[in-house]
Each structure stands twice: as C-alpha cells, then as structure tokens.
Scaffold this motif. Structure first.
Motif, PDB file in Angstrom:
ATOM      1  N   GLN A   1      51.087  39.396  41.213  1.00 11.31           N
ATOM      2  CA  GLN A   1      52.486  39.040  41.004  1.00 11.31           C
ATOM      3  C   GLN A   1      52.711  37.557  40.704  1.00 11.31           C
ATOM      4  O   GLN A   1      53.473  37.220  39.811  1.00 11.31           O
ATOM      5  N   ASP A   2      52.038  36.681  41.423  1.00  9.59           N
ATOM      6  CA  ASP A   2      52.249  35.242  41.251  1.00  9.59           C
ATOM      7  C   ASP A   2      51.005  34.623  40.628  1.00  9.59           C
ATOM      8  O   ASP A   2      49.968  34.528  41.290  1.00  9.59           O
TER       9      ASP A   2
ATOM     10  N   MET B   1      50.198  31.594  39.997  1.00 11.13           N
ATOM     11  CA  MET B   1      49.723  30.352  40.602  1.00 11.13           C
ATOM     12  C   MET B   1      48.820  30.627  41.798  1.00 11.13           C
ATOM     13  O   MET B   1      47.812  29.961  42.006  1.00 11.13           O
ATOM     14  N   THR B   2      49.172  31.632  42.614  1.00 10.60           N
ATOM     15  CA  THR B   2      48.345  31.958  43.774  1.00 10.60           C
ATOM     16  C   THR B   2      47.172  32.865  43.391  1.00 10.60           C
ATOM     17  O   THR B   2      46.211  32.980  44.152  1.00 10.60           O
ATOM     18  N   ALA B   3      47.232  33.501  42.229  1.00  8.51           N
ATOM     19  CA  ALA B   3      46.128  34.351  41.782  1.00  8.51           C
ATOM     20  C   ALA B   3      44.967  33.520  41.235  1.00  8.51           C
ATOM     21  O   ALA B   3      43.829  33.995  41.190  1.00  8.51           O
TER      22      ALA B   3
ATOM     23  N   ASN C   1      42.485  30.043  41.285  1.00 15.68           N
ATOM     24  CA  ASN C   1      41.937  29.061  42.217  1.00 15.68           C
ATOM     25  C   ASN C   1      42.299  27.654  41.730  1.00 15.68           C
ATOM     26  O   ASN C   1      41.857  27.236  40.652  1.00 15.68           O
ATOM     27  N   PRO C   2      43.095  26.906  42.494  1.00 15.21           N
ATOM     28  CA  PRO C   2      43.558  25.595  42.016  1.00 15.21           C
ATOM     29  C   PRO C   2      42.452  24.547  41.924  1.00 15.21           C
ATOM     30  O   PRO C   2      42.634  23.514  41.279  1.00 15.21           O
TER      31      PRO C   2
ATOM     32  N   GLN D   1      36.652  29.885  35.977  1.00  6.12           N
ATOM     33  CA  GLN D   1      37.136  31.155  36.517  1.00  6.12           C
ATOM     34  C   GLN D   1      36.925  32.307  35.535  1.00  6.12           C
ATOM     35  O   GLN D   1      36.558  33.422  35.935  1.00  6.12           O
TER      36      GLN D   1
ATOM     37  N   HIS E   1      47.214  23.937  37.496  1.00  6.84           N
ATOM     38  CA  HIS E   1      48.464  23.168  37.604  1.00  6.84           C
ATOM     39  C   HIS E   1      48.836  22.476  36.295  1.00  6.84           C
ATOM     40  O   HIS E   1      49.962  22.001  36.144  1.00  6.84           O
TER      41      HIS E   1
ATOM     42  N   ARG F   1      50.142  30.248  32.556  1.00  7.86           N
ATOM     43  CA  ARG F   1      49.347  30.730  33.686  1.00  7.86           C
ATOM     44  C   ARG F   1      49.309  32.261  33.713  1.00  7.86           C
ATOM     45  O   ARG F   1      48.273  32.858  33.999  1.00  7.86           O
ATOM     46  N   GLN F   2      50.451  32.872  33.387  1.00 10.15           N
ATOM     47  CA  GLN F   2      50.472  34.334  33.356  1.00 10.15           C
ATOM     48  C   GLN F   2      49.558  34.874  32.262  1.00 10.15           C
ATOM     49  O   GLN F   2      48.883  35.891  32.440  1.00 10.15           O
TER      50      GLN F   2
END
Length: 332
Positions: free
Chosen positions: A98-99, A101-103, A105-106, A113, A154, A161-162
C-alpha cells in the motif's frame, strides 16, 4: 481463459488478548490468466489479510490460516513451508504494498533492491540482472534510468516510488501480481497514470492481477471481475458490468450509493447506516443483517446459500431465495 489461482474456503484468525479475531471466514474465488480481479469492501473486511495469506505473509503468531486451500500450479500454498514459499513469492506471485515509501528500503539504492531481487530468483550474473532492472524501469516509465538506478527512495516522488514498487513486483516476470491499495497515497492525476500503467503492463506481459481496494472509481477503470467482501466473507461476485449495473446484495448496493455521482444533478450520497459486526463473535447468519433494511428472521440465524444470478454473477443473500421473492411479491 484457464484458472491460474484458486482460493477455496479460506479461514484466517488472529489470537489477541481479547480473544480470537476471525478476520477471513470461508473466502473462495478464482483468478484466470490475464484478467484483473478486484476485491472490494470497506476497511477491516479482510481484503488485505486474504492477499497476505496468498503470499504467505501472515505472521504466526498471532495469525494463522485455520482452514482452506490456496491452489497455484498444483500446490496448496496454505500448506507449504516457508522455504518453499520463498521460491514462489516474488518469482511466480508478487505483491505491490500500500505505501511505496515503507515498501522500499531507505538505506539501499533502487538499483540494489531491483538487482538483488532478480539474483535471488534467477540464476544470472549481476551485470545481466542490472540490464534487466534497467529494462523494467523503462517499462514502468522511469526516465534517465542509468542515473536513477543509483538513487535512493527519498530522491523519488510519490508517483515515481510507486512505479519502482511495480517494477520490483514485475522484475522476475510473475504470473500473478497482487496490488494492495496501489493508488491510495497518490493524487488523482498520478492515480490515472498508474492505472494506465497497469493496463499497459498487463497487455505486454499477460500477468494476472488481484487488485485490493475500496475505491470503486479505480475498480470501474481496470477490473474484469469483482468480488465484494464484507466481514471476512465474499458476499457477491460478478463481472464489472454485473456489479455496477445489476448489483443484488444490499451491501453492494450500499457501496455504490456511497460513491459521488457527477453525472446526476442534485445527486445525494447515501451512507450505509450502522457499523460492521464484531469479528470476535461474528453472527451465524448474514453479517450484514444489522445494517440491512431488507433483513428477515432467517438472515440473523442462517448464512445464505450462494445463488447464481448470471453466468458469472453469484450472490449470498436470502433475498434471492424463491420463497423470499414470493413473500415480497405478496406484500406489494
């Protein structure tokens, strides 16, 4: 089209200090090759739990698949060990969370990845994996792929990002892709671009998509078939045309009445009154009985049988029973 995935009588529960939450209660549906199946319903109805069960991502404890089968290529995913599931997860069946940004790895670059995912599932060199990662980034519409590959999450916008998350899900060429609320965090313009991207990718790769959402506007644009969930159960299934133009379950009608209509003058939103049932102790009959204006005595005691309303249109509602139809006709 042949079936590629079958979910049969899936039950998922979570053990808590307050008792056992019966999050998914006997869910069954099929997914065909090259189609988009949308699973819709309000928050808490069990959509995401169903999706994570297919991926083998239900944390145990507290969650557990207590019954049912998830059939894929002759294997019951619900019975596989985690090491066997890891071979399928990401390679044959992938998921867009769903998100974005959290899916992601920053602390790792986008290239790392993407490449690590390819190497994990395919026996190719790192240079070949990098070429494949670049191709996938181009496919999802990322410009300046060589430089972008070295950047961190970021440094991308929400829409970009999506697209990266979609690229991660598709990079190993899966046969099934599960998209859990993929447009929720995006503005309307970016949503439209992502939906166009889904259609384009499906046309090019033939991937089958399970779309988890509560946004009926999104469903109307991309879904071939729709499964409507309520309180851990699928209460109605049908083609997009069946659900939008010939809904039969009172809950499905309530969802459609809750959608803003710009094509009708002075149209009013009609919310569904009441709250969903307590899944610590779900009702034995239809879970929608307390909120249904058409509820009968039998609705509270016995869960309705599945009624075939059309070729692909099925509904679990006592209003479809011939005895109920005769009773309603006599009251008119």
């Amino acid at each position: 089209m042949g079936k590629i995935l079958e979910v049969k009588g899936l039950h998922v529960s979570f053990t808590t200090f307050g008792g056992e939450v019966q999050a998914v209660r006997g869910v069954s549906f099929d997914l065909y090759k090259g189609e988009t199946l949308a699973i819709v319903g309000e928050s808490g109805c069990g959509k995401s739990v169903t999706a994570k069960s297919i991926m083998g991502l239900i944390p145990n404890p507290p969650g557990k698949i207590t019954d049912g089968k998830i059939l894929f290529k002759g294997s019951n995913l619900a019975a596989l060990k985690d090491k066997d599931l890891r071979k399928i997860r990401g390679a044959d069946i992938s998921m867009i969370f769903q998100d974005p940004m959290t899916a992601l790895n920053p602390t790792l670059t986008i290239g790392t990845q993407l490449v690590e995912g390819i190497i994990q599932h395919q026996k190719i060199s790192r240079s070949e994996a990098q070429k494949k990662a670049l191709e996938m980034m181009r496919l999802v519409g990322i410009p300046s792929t060589e430089s972008r590959l070295k950047q961190y999450p970021h440094q991308f916008s929400g829409g970009m990002r999506q697209r990266i998350v979609i690229a991660l899900a598709l990079v190993c060429e899966p046969e099934v892709m599960i998209a859990d609320e993929p447009t929720t965090a995006l503005d309307v313009t970016i949503q439209a671009q992502i939906l166009d991207l889904f259609r384009d990718i499906q046309k090019k790769t033939g991937v089958s998509i399970i779309l988890i959402t509560h946004d009926l506007g999104v469903v109307a644009q991309v879904a071939d078939r729709i499964a409507v969930m309520y309180a851990g159960k699928v209460v109605e299934t049908g083609t997009r045309r069946d659900i939008f133009y010939k809904p039969q379950h009172p809950y499905t009608k309530g969802l459609l009445n809750s959608v803003p209509r710009l094509d009708l003058e002075n149209a009013e939103l009609i919310p569904i009154a009441g709250s969903p049932p307590d899944l610590f102790a779900p009702p034995p009959g239809c879970p929608f009985v307390a909120r249904c204006q058409y509820a009968m005595e039998v609705c509270d005691k016995v869960y309705p049988l599945k009624t075939k309303y059309g070729k692909e249109h099925h509904v679990n509602c006592w209003l479809q029973d011939e005895r109920a139809k005769q009773m309603l006709a006599s009251q008119r």
